[in-house]
Every structure is written in structure tokens, then in C-alpha cells.
Design a protein around this motif. Sequence first.
Motif, mmCIF file in Angstrom:
data_model
loop_
_atom_site.group_PDB
_atom_site.id
_atom_site.type_symbol
_atom_site.label_atom_id
_atom_site.label_comp_id
_atom_site.label_asym_id
_atom_site.label_seq_id
_atom_site.Cartn_x
_atom_site.Cartn_y
_atom_site.Cartn_z
ATOM 1 N N GLY A 87 80.182 60.570 38.801
ATOM 2 C CA GLY A 87 80.655 61.936 38.592
ATOM 3 C C GLY A 87 81.190 62.199 37.207
ATOM 4 N N ARG A 88 80.872 61.342 36.238
ATOM 5 C CA ARG A 88 81.348 61.540 34.868
ATOM 6 C C ARG A 88 80.284 62.213 34.030
ATOM 7 N N GLY A 89 80.718 63.030 33.076
ATOM 8 C CA GLY A 89 79.783 63.626 32.139
ATOM 9 C C GLY A 89 79.275 62.581 31.165
ATOM 10 N N TYR A 90 78.263 62.951 30.394
ATOM 11 C CA TYR A 90 77.636 62.023 29.462
ATOM 12 C C TYR A 90 77.520 62.699 28.108
ATOM 13 N N GLN A 91 77.909 61.986 27.039
ATOM 14 C CA GLN A 91 77.801 62.518 25.679
ATOM 15 C C GLN A 91 77.066 61.508 24.806
ATOM 16 N N SER A 92 76.278 62.026 23.877
ATOM 17 C CA SER A 92 75.577 61.149 22.945
ATOM 18 C C SER A 92 75.145 61.959 21.728
ATOM 19 N N GLU A 93 74.574 61.262 20.759
ATOM 20 C CA GLU A 93 73.992 61.908 19.584
ATOM 21 C C GLU A 93 72.511 61.560 19.526
ATOM 22 N N ARG A 94 71.692 62.553 19.166
ATOM 23 C CA ARG A 94 70.259 62.333 19.088
ATOM 24 C C ARG A 94 69.713 63.077 17.880
ATOM 25 N N SER A 95 68.624 62.569 17.346
ATOM 26 C CA SER A 95 67.872 63.263 16.312
ATOM 27 C C SER A 95 66.486 63.555 16.867
ATOM 28 N N ILE A 96 66.010 64.774 16.674
ATOM 29 C CA ILE A 96 64.689 65.158 17.153
ATOM 30 C C ILE A 96 63.880 65.706 15.983
ATOM 31 N N ARG A 97 62.580 65.647 16.125
ATOM 32 C CA ARG A 97 61.698 66.213 15.112
ATOM 33 C C ARG A 97 60.961 67.395 15.730
ATOM 34 N N ARG A 98 61.115 68.560 15.130
ATOM 35 C CA ARG A 98 60.484 69.776 15.628
ATOM 36 C C ARG A 98 58.997 69.787 15.270
ATOM 37 N N PRO A 99 58.223 70.667 15.916
ATOM 38 C CA PRO A 99 56.794 70.760 15.586
ATOM 39 C C PRO A 99 56.539 71.078 14.115
ATOM 40 N N ASP A 100 57.475 71.785 13.443
ATOM 41 C CA ASP A 100 57.275 72.117 12.031
ATOM 42 C C ASP A 100 57.707 70.982 11.103
ATOM 43 N N GLY A 101 58.101 69.845 11.677
ATOM 44 C CA GLY A 101 58.462 68.694 10.871
ATOM 45 C C GLY A 101 59.941 68.555 10.590
ATOM 46 N N GLN A 102 60.737 69.582 10.862
ATOM 47 C CA GLN A 102 62.177 69.500 10.603
ATOM 48 C C GLN A 102 62.836 68.493 11.543
ATOM 49 N N VAL A 103 63.778 67.738 11.001
ATOM 50 C CA VAL A 103 64.585 66.823 11.809
ATOM 51 C C VAL A 103 65.932 67.483 12.059
#
Length: 395
Positions: A241-257
Motif C-alpha cells: 500500500g505504499r506509493g512509488y517514486q523514481s526518476e526516469r529519462s525518456i526520448r520523445r519521437p522528435d528526439g528530445q530527451v
Amino acid sequence: MGGIWPDFLTALILVGIGWSCSLLLLDRETIPRLLSSLNLGRLLHLSLESSDLGIWCYEHQQDRIFLDGRASLLLGLPTRAARLAEFLECVVPEDRERIRRIWLHPPTTAAPGTVEFRVGDSHRGLRHLSLSSGLPGRGGKRRRRSGAMAMGTLQDVTERKKVEIALRESEARFSTIFRTCPAGIALCRVADGFLVDVNPAFLHIYGLERQEVIGMTSFALHLWGSPQQREVALASILIDGRGYQSERSIRRPDGQVRHLLISVDLVFLDSERYLQWTLLDVTENRRSQALASRNEILTNAIMNSLDVAVAVLDREGNILRTNRKWSEFALGNGAGEELAAGVGLNYFEVCRRSFPEASATEALAGMQAVLEERLPVASIEYPCHGPAGERWYLL
């Protein structure tokens, strides 16, 4: 089966009015005694009283409305025969036409129809009533031929309507927050892992259209770092029942991170479990922090390359920054490590502690005049003798 029912269930009497239902199971010996002593009219009256239902009857040809005590109390009309116009006067004007249609054009079968309306006004308070109507007689055949009468029940549903209105208002507020929230929000069904709704900010972060996202999984959108991370997080959310936190990097279709701070919580909608993803795009903040860090390095390098002692003060005289030469100057003249460190020290207080030296008084007055913008520049010469001998400085 044919031999079982006469022994165990000789008679079944069911009395159902609106929301109220009474069930009696009688054996063979009880039936004669019950029929001889039971006042069925009284039983019906008690059933109606316990259900908080009012009874009404309307004769179309005579335009007469008959009300029992409960219906009379709900409408504020006498129990004597009333006219349709009298009844409509009790109804909020916006609801009158619907009631008129119900009573002047009753249903063609005995199956009840239901309509809700309001009575009262802004001064006495509004109450919500539910009116059910039908034709008496089996299948409505007897009354369909004559068209003489309609009857039904009346119930106060004000509290239920208040709950419904509060729920709609709450849903409207949530919908507004969901749409306008600057953070990206997505709802993912726990049962199959598919995204069922996202807000505009979520689409902006990913650079995608809504139809490209709905039906995808959170794993396909790279919200999880790995299958193992997903398993650990789901165990924390669903089991503990605990929430979850994290950091992520994604790459968009236009190439932006894009750099994201992610929060995942369990929510229930219509008794079904969903994961609510909240995404905060910190890409620009990270860039600003990196730029500030580079600027800090550059500023320190420039200040430390100067061959003069430098201290930067705020309007209250607190030292915000010093260079290497300042520390050497302070230590070389016996000022001690506090002044050598500089940052956080109030230089005005250092000057005040040096009174009654004229140079300290002049220095303090000059610094305050510049910080208060009474002078563009203040410059003084003063002696500062230390272990190395006699020294003169230009401030």
C-alpha cells in the motif's frame, strides 16, 4: 418437487410498495387462523408507513387528486381532493411541464413510470421528490379502457439528490484538476496494464496524440526502467500500500530527451484498481542547474584569478562570496579563520567592533552609502598592520 412445496411452503404472501417489501411464509394450519384475524388493510398501511412512501390517486375525468397523509405532508396540500393546478403550484416552475405530461398522459400499462421534481422555494428550501405512476388493474387493461384513473407513490429523495449533486460537483472538480494540472497524469488499469486516460500535460511531455497513448502499457511508454523494477514497485504499491517514486529519462519521437520525476499511487474508480502515474518534467530545471553550476565554476575561476582581495556583500552587509586572495589577506593580517572564510559573516558588524578606529567608521559609512545607492563609488585608504609589518590598503 411437486410433493415438496405443499409440505414446506403452503402459501407465499408478498406485499411490495416502492422500495418496501414484506414476505410471509405460512404453513397449512396457520392460514385459516391468519385469514380470520388478519386485517390486510392494516398490514398494507403499516407497510406504507415503514417505507416513507406517500400514495396518490388522480381521476382524469373529474380532475381530482387524492392524497394520503404522507403525500399530503410532502406536498403541503390537504388530504381532501385537490385539482391538478393546485398540485402544480407546489412544484418548481421549471419542473411543472414534466409533471403535467405524466398525469395528463399516463403510461399505457400498469408498469410504473418514475419522474423526479422539486417542491418549495428559495425561502422555505427545496426538496426533491420522486413520483411513480401507473394504472391500477392487472396489466392495466381495466384502466386503459376507461382512462379514468392513475395512481402511484411519492417519496422524498432530497438527501439522495444532495449526495448525487455533491458527487457530480466532486467529479467536475477532479475533471478540471485532471485537465489543467501542469504535471502529466495517466490512469493505468491494474488488471491488464493498459492506459485508459491521460491529461494534456502527459501528452505534451511525450509529444504524442491521445489516440497514440490510450491502450498502450506503462512499460511500452518506458515508465518502468526494467521488468524487475516493475515487479518490485507493484509489490510495494499493491501489497504494502505504499506509493512509488523514481526518476526516469525518456526520448520523445522528435528526439528530445526529457527528465521526469515519477510518482505512482493506487486509486479505486468504480471499485476497480488503477495506477495513477504523475509525471513532473524537470528537464528545464536540470538544464538551469547545470548552467548555474557552470556559471558558478566560471565565476569562482575569474574571482580567484584576480590579484586583489574581493568580498561581495548584500544590503545588510552579509558576505555572500569571497575569493582566494581575500582569505590570504585575512589570515596574513591576523584577522582569523572566521573572516578568512568570509561567507555568512556580517562585515558591518566587523567594522562596528573595530570602533573607535576612524578608518573602520569611514569604511562602514562608505559601504552603506554605496549599498543604499547614495554614492556610486566609495573609496578610502586605511592602515592594516599585521605580523608582516606595516601595510596600507585601498578599499
